[in-house]
Design an enzyme around this catalytic site. Structure first.
Site, PDB file in Angstrom:
ATOM      1  N   ILE A   1       1.520 -52.256  36.022  1.00  0.00           N
ATOM      2  CA  ILE A   1       0.274 -52.652  35.339  1.00  0.00           C
ATOM      3  C   ILE A   1      -0.659 -53.429  36.258  1.00  0.00           C
ATOM      4  CG2 ILE A   1      -0.683 -53.863  33.334  1.00  0.00           C
ATOM      5  CD1 ILE A   1       1.122 -51.551  32.483  1.00  0.00           C
TER       6      ILE A   1
ATOM      7  N   ARG B   1      -8.492 -57.001  37.404  1.00  0.00           N
ATOM      8  CA  ARG B   1      -8.692 -57.014  35.943  1.00  0.00           C
ATOM      9  C   ARG B   1     -10.147 -56.729  35.560  1.00  0.00           C
ATOM     10  NH1 ARG B   1      -5.202 -61.791  33.367  1.00  0.00           N
ATOM     11  NH2 ARG B   1      -5.194 -60.376  31.583  1.00  0.00           N
ATOM     12  N   PRO B   2     -10.671 -55.565  35.935  1.00  0.00           N
ATOM     13  CA  PRO B   2     -12.032 -55.185  35.553  1.00  0.00           C
ATOM     14  C   PRO B   2     -12.147 -55.014  34.035  1.00  0.00           C
ATOM     15  CG  PRO B   2     -10.872 -53.308  36.465  1.00  0.00           C
ATOM     16  CD  PRO B   2      -9.980 -54.495  36.676  1.00  0.00           C
ATOM     17  N   ILE B   3     -13.380 -54.956  33.521  1.00  0.00           N
ATOM     18  CA  ILE B   3     -13.568 -54.719  32.075  1.00  0.00           C
ATOM     19  C   ILE B   3     -14.406 -53.462  31.847  1.00  0.00           C
ATOM     20  CG2 ILE B   3     -13.251 -57.128  31.387  1.00  0.00           C
ATOM     21  CD1 ILE B   3     -16.334 -57.305  31.132  1.00  0.00           C
TER      22      ILE B   3
ATOM     23  N   CYS C   1      -8.305 -62.487  38.488  1.00  0.00           N
ATOM     24  CA  CYS C   1      -7.451 -63.687  38.426  1.00  0.00           C
ATOM     25  C   CYS C   1      -6.289 -63.444  39.388  1.00  0.00           C
ATOM     26  CB  CYS C   1      -6.964 -63.947  37.010  1.00  0.00           C
ATOM     27  SG  CYS C   1      -5.659 -62.849  36.517  1.00  0.00           S
TER      28      CYS C   1
ATOM     29  N   LYS D   1       0.038 -66.199  21.517  1.00  0.00           N
ATOM     30  CA  LYS D   1      -1.185 -66.531  22.270  1.00  0.00           C
ATOM     31  C   LYS D   1      -2.107 -65.301  22.332  1.00  0.00           C
ATOM     32  CE  LYS D   1      -1.418 -66.225  26.931  1.00  0.00           C
ATOM     33  NZ  LYS D   1      -2.573 -65.456  27.410  1.00  0.00           N
ATOM     34  N   ASN D   2      -1.535 -64.131  22.669  1.00  0.00           N
ATOM     35  CA  ASN D   2      -2.371 -62.957  22.897  1.00  0.00           C
ATOM     36  C   ASN D   2      -2.895 -62.331  21.613  1.00  0.00           C
ATOM     37  OD1 ASN D   2      -2.117 -63.492  25.515  1.00  0.00           O
ATOM     38  ND2 ASN D   2      -0.639 -61.869  25.976  1.00  0.00           N
TER      39      ASN D   2
ATOM     40  N   ASP E   1       4.223 -58.965  31.066  1.00  0.00           N
ATOM     41  CA  ASP E   1       4.192 -60.429  30.952  1.00  0.00           C
ATOM     42  C   ASP E   1       5.576 -61.038  31.012  1.00  0.00           C
ATOM     43  OD1 ASP E   1       1.367 -60.669  28.654  1.00  0.00           O
ATOM     44  OD2 ASP E   1       1.524 -60.232  30.787  1.00  0.00           O
TER      45      ASP E   1
ATOM     46  N   ARG F   1      -1.006 -73.384  29.080  1.00  0.00           N
ATOM     47  CA  ARG F   1      -1.964 -72.500  28.408  1.00  0.00           C
ATOM     48  C   ARG F   1      -1.246 -71.567  27.435  1.00  0.00           C
ATOM     49  NH1 ARG F   1      -4.592 -68.502  31.729  1.00  0.00           N
ATOM     50  NH2 ARG F   1      -5.070 -67.779  29.644  1.00  0.00           N
TER      51      ARG F   1
ATOM     52  N   ARG G   1      -9.646 -65.738  30.134  1.00  0.00           N
ATOM     53  CA  ARG G   1     -10.128 -64.357  30.152  1.00  0.00           C
ATOM     54  C   ARG G   1     -10.469 -63.861  28.759  1.00  0.00           C
ATOM     55  NH1 ARG G   1     -10.251 -60.563  33.523  1.00  0.00           N
ATOM     56  NH2 ARG G   1      -9.652 -58.907  32.117  1.00  0.00           N
TER      57      ARG G   1
HETATM   58  C1  EPZ Z   1      -3.685 -58.516  27.898  1.00  0.00           C
HETATM   59  O1  EPZ Z   1      -4.593 -58.595  28.981  1.00  0.00           O
HETATM   60  C2  EPZ Z   1      -2.917 -59.826  27.939  1.00  0.00           C
HETATM   61  N1  EPZ Z   1      -3.847 -60.937  27.775  1.00  0.00           N
HETATM   62  C3  EPZ Z   1      -2.176 -59.958  29.265  1.00  0.00           C
HETATM   63  O2  EPZ Z   1      -1.388 -61.135  29.174  1.00  0.00           O
HETATM   64  C4  EPZ Z   1      -1.243 -58.765  29.438  1.00  0.00           C
HETATM   65  O3  EPZ Z   1      -0.653 -58.838  30.717  1.00  0.00           O
HETATM   66  C5  EPZ Z   1      -2.038 -57.470  29.318  1.00  0.00           C
HETATM   67  O4  EPZ Z   1      -2.748 -57.439  28.064  1.00  0.00           O
HETATM   68  C6  EPZ Z   1      -1.159 -56.234  29.407  1.00  0.00           C
HETATM   69  O5  EPZ Z   1      -0.191 -56.282  28.400  1.00  0.00           O
HETATM   70  C7  EPZ Z   1      -4.342 -61.189  26.544  1.00  0.00           C
HETATM   71  O6  EPZ Z   1      -4.029 -60.504  25.581  1.00  0.00           O
HETATM   72  C8  EPZ Z   1      -5.257 -62.358  26.433  1.00  0.00           C
HETATM   73  P1  EPZ Z   1      -5.243 -54.748  29.769  1.00  0.00           P
HETATM   74  P2  EPZ Z   1      -5.747 -57.461  29.122  1.00  0.00           P
HETATM   75  O7  EPZ Z   1      -6.698 -54.559  29.473  1.00  0.00           O
HETATM   76  O8  EPZ Z   1      -6.229 -57.069  27.803  1.00  0.00           O
HETATM   77  C9  EPZ Z   1      -6.665 -52.520  33.698  1.00  0.00           C
HETATM   78  C10 EPZ Z   1      -0.614 -63.267  29.750  1.00  0.00           C
HETATM   79  O9  EPZ Z   1       0.108 -63.679  30.652  1.00  0.00           O
HETATM   80  N2  EPZ Z   1      -7.978 -52.466  33.031  1.00  0.00           N
HETATM   81  O10 EPZ Z   1      -4.222 -54.028  28.947  1.00  0.00           O
HETATM   82  O11 EPZ Z   1      -6.726 -57.941  30.132  1.00  0.00           O
HETATM   83  C11 EPZ Z   1      -6.377 -53.926  34.199  1.00  0.00           C
HETATM   84  O12 EPZ Z   1      -6.935 -54.100  35.488  1.00  0.00           O
HETATM   85  C12 EPZ Z   1      -1.678 -62.231  30.057  1.00  0.00           C
HETATM   86  O13 EPZ Z   1      -0.533 -63.610  28.543  1.00  0.00           O
HETATM   87  C13 EPZ Z   1      -9.014 -51.747  33.606  1.00  0.00           C
HETATM   88  O14 EPZ Z   1      -8.860 -51.168  34.659  1.00  0.00           O
HETATM   89  O15 EPZ Z   1      -4.872 -56.284  29.755  1.00  0.00           O
HETATM   90  C14 EPZ Z   1      -4.878 -54.005  34.215  1.00  0.00           C
HETATM   91  O16 EPZ Z   1      -4.412 -53.479  35.454  1.00  0.00           O
HETATM   92  C15 EPZ Z   1      -1.669 -61.820  31.533  1.00  0.00           C
HETATM   93  N3  EPZ Z   1     -10.226 -51.712  32.994  1.00  0.00           N
HETATM   94  C16 EPZ Z   1      -4.452 -53.058  33.094  1.00  0.00           C
HETATM   95  O17 EPZ Z   1      -5.609 -52.274  32.762  1.00  0.00           O
HETATM   96  C17 EPZ Z   1     -10.458 -52.364  31.799  1.00  0.00           C
HETATM   97  O18 EPZ Z   1     -11.576 -52.289  31.267  1.00  0.00           O
HETATM   98  C18 EPZ Z   1      -3.971 -53.792  31.848  1.00  0.00           C
HETATM   99  O19 EPZ Z   1      -5.055 -54.458  31.333  1.00  0.00           O
HETATM  100  C19 EPZ Z   1      -9.400 -53.094  31.233  1.00  0.00           C
HETATM  101  C20 EPZ Z   1      -8.173 -53.129  31.858  1.00  0.00           C
END
Ligand code: EPZ
Length: 417
Positions: free
Chosen positions: A326, A121-123, A116, A22-23, A304, A398, A92
């Protein structure tokens, strides 16, 4: 609202085949619009996230053809227009259209709702990368306008090795002028799957899977064929189910070395696994002892898998400690497991939980709060005494392709009512 009904306690025997990740696929589909020609992707999982992304492609006038596990995407007539809140809030991963549209058109106009159940989960890191490539960003009530006269390569350091930010920046950089270096990049296998896809189209990406990724911008990306890697989180979920109920249960079409941390922890707990090249067999259920886990970025223990592992730890004798590094709110499933008889304590900072095993779980009504939390309740239902009903199951559907069919096939009593 449909619910999942499970009659617990049935031994599982036979083979469960893992689907595409999925990811990975949720990034591959937006990435496809960077291509100036048609692309074909195989091993696409049959999950609602894929349908939601197809709707966004359709909205942008890109055409898609789904045929037995493959998707063909042609974005030669794509129109760059606003992606509405309705479309983007479904998942997302819609944020990957930011990098893809920026890379292709140097302009993005889309809504993106933050946060969520499991965290804010900021970007910010995605946006920092886009700005360093030359983009100007305005955002008002989740409505983002991102545009650049031209995209120029740059050095981008990620404060946190964010999976999403790493991929999104890669998507914007493949057609930027010159060289981009992403430092402290995420190293998850899905990153490698996207980079290989883009390189198959003619992009110049080096270092995916390491903490430093180098991208040299190119003008044109040509047609290609690519395959989604097996879903390591789905595979890990079934591995944990096998440890709890398996008798000669084979988890097939997976990549064991994507699950090193989980395999190490299950082995430490006493799980008897036969590890093959692309499969793992659990011969029989044993008595398990408590183990401690700490979620970390890849190759550490995957966040995850933390919630499904928590269900397993309720069956391990002794006190297991879970440290979730995380996300700030990823223990909600424990409150539902408590209704089934699980015993645990959560520290005030909501980052550490201690689970006391071995607990006898009894079936009851529970509701899923998020995708992997829902999966942890489903696993609890499979082992609990009596009947479990799970609500809000759209979360689960999903991320797990045909999970009801796959489990029924090996002897589970599970259905959607
Ligand atoms: C991906 O999310 C996955 N989703 C998530 O899986 C997974 O938990 C996560 O990676 C970590 O492995 C998809 O790939 C669609 P991150 P992502 O950016 O990319 C912080 C599932 O169940 N952060 O690595 O959103 C954030 O708040 C889902 O399949 C910032 O602060 O994860 C989090 O605490 C859930 N600023 C941490 O980093 C940013 O700009 C990890 O986020 C981006 C992230």
């Amino acid at each position: 609202m449909p619910k999942i009904k499970i009659e617990g306690g049935h031994q599982l025997t036979g083979t469960i085949t893992v689907s595409g990740a999925k990811n990975s696929v949720v990034a591959l589909i937006p990435a496809a619009i960077l291509c100036d020609e048609k692309v074909k992707i195989s091993n696409v999982p049959n999950i609602t996230d894929v349908n939601d992304l197809e709707n966004i492609l359709d909205h942008l006038n890109a055409t898609t053809v789904r045929k037995d596990g493959t998707i063909e995407i042609n974005s030669s007539d794509i129109i760059n227009k606003e992606i509405t809140y309705e479309l983007s809030k479904k998942l997302r991963a819609s944020y990957y259209f930011m990098g893809a549209l920026l890379g292709r058109f140097k302009k993005v106009d889309m809504y993106f709702p933050g946060g969520c159940a499991i965290g804010a989960r900021p970007i910010n890191l995605h946006l920092k990368g886009f700005e360093l490539l030359g983009a100007k960003i305005t955002e008002e009530d989740n409505h983002f306008i991102i545009e650049a006269d031209k995209l120029k390569g740059n050095n981008i350091y990620l404060d946190f090795p964010s999976v999403g930010a790493t991929i999104n920046i890669m998507l914007a950089a493949v057609k930027a002028k010159g060289k981009t270096i992403i430092d402290n990049a995420a190293q998850e296998p899905e990153i490698v799957n996207i980079a290989t896809f883009l390189n198959n189209m003619g992009a110049k990406i080096k270092g995916a899977g390491t903490s430093t990724i180098t991208i040299i911008g190119v003008k044109y990306l040509h047609s290609c064929f690519h395959e989604v890697i097996p879903d390591r989180i789905e595979a890990g979920t079934y591995l944990i189910i096998g440890a709890l109920l398996g008798k000669k249960l084979k988890i097939a079409n997976m990549i064991p070395n994507h699950l090193e941390a989980l395999i190490a922890k299950l082995t430490e707990a006493g799980v008897d696994m036969e590890i093959g090249i692309d499969n793992i067999i659990i011969n029989e259920v044993k008595d398990y002892k408590a183990v401690d886990i700490k979620t970390l970025v890849y190759p550490g223990f995957a966040t995850d898998l933390q919630q499904v592992m928590a269900t397993f730890l309720t069956q391990c004798k002794g006190k297991s400690l879970i440290e979730e590094t995380i996300y700030e709110n990823r223990f909600q499933n424990l409150l539902r497991l408590e209704k089934m008889g699980a015993e645990f304590k959560i520290a005030p900072d909501n980052r550490i939980a201690v689970i006391k095993g071995k607990a006898k779980l009894k079936g009851t009504y529970v509701d899923a709060t998020d995708l992997r939390g829902g999966a942890s309740l489903l696993v609890a239902g499979l082992i609990a005494e009596g009947e479990t009903t799970i609500d809000n199951i759209s979360y689960i559907l999903r991320g797990y392709d045909q999970i009801i069919e796959k489990l029924t096939e090996v002897g589970a009593k599970i259905e959607i009512i």
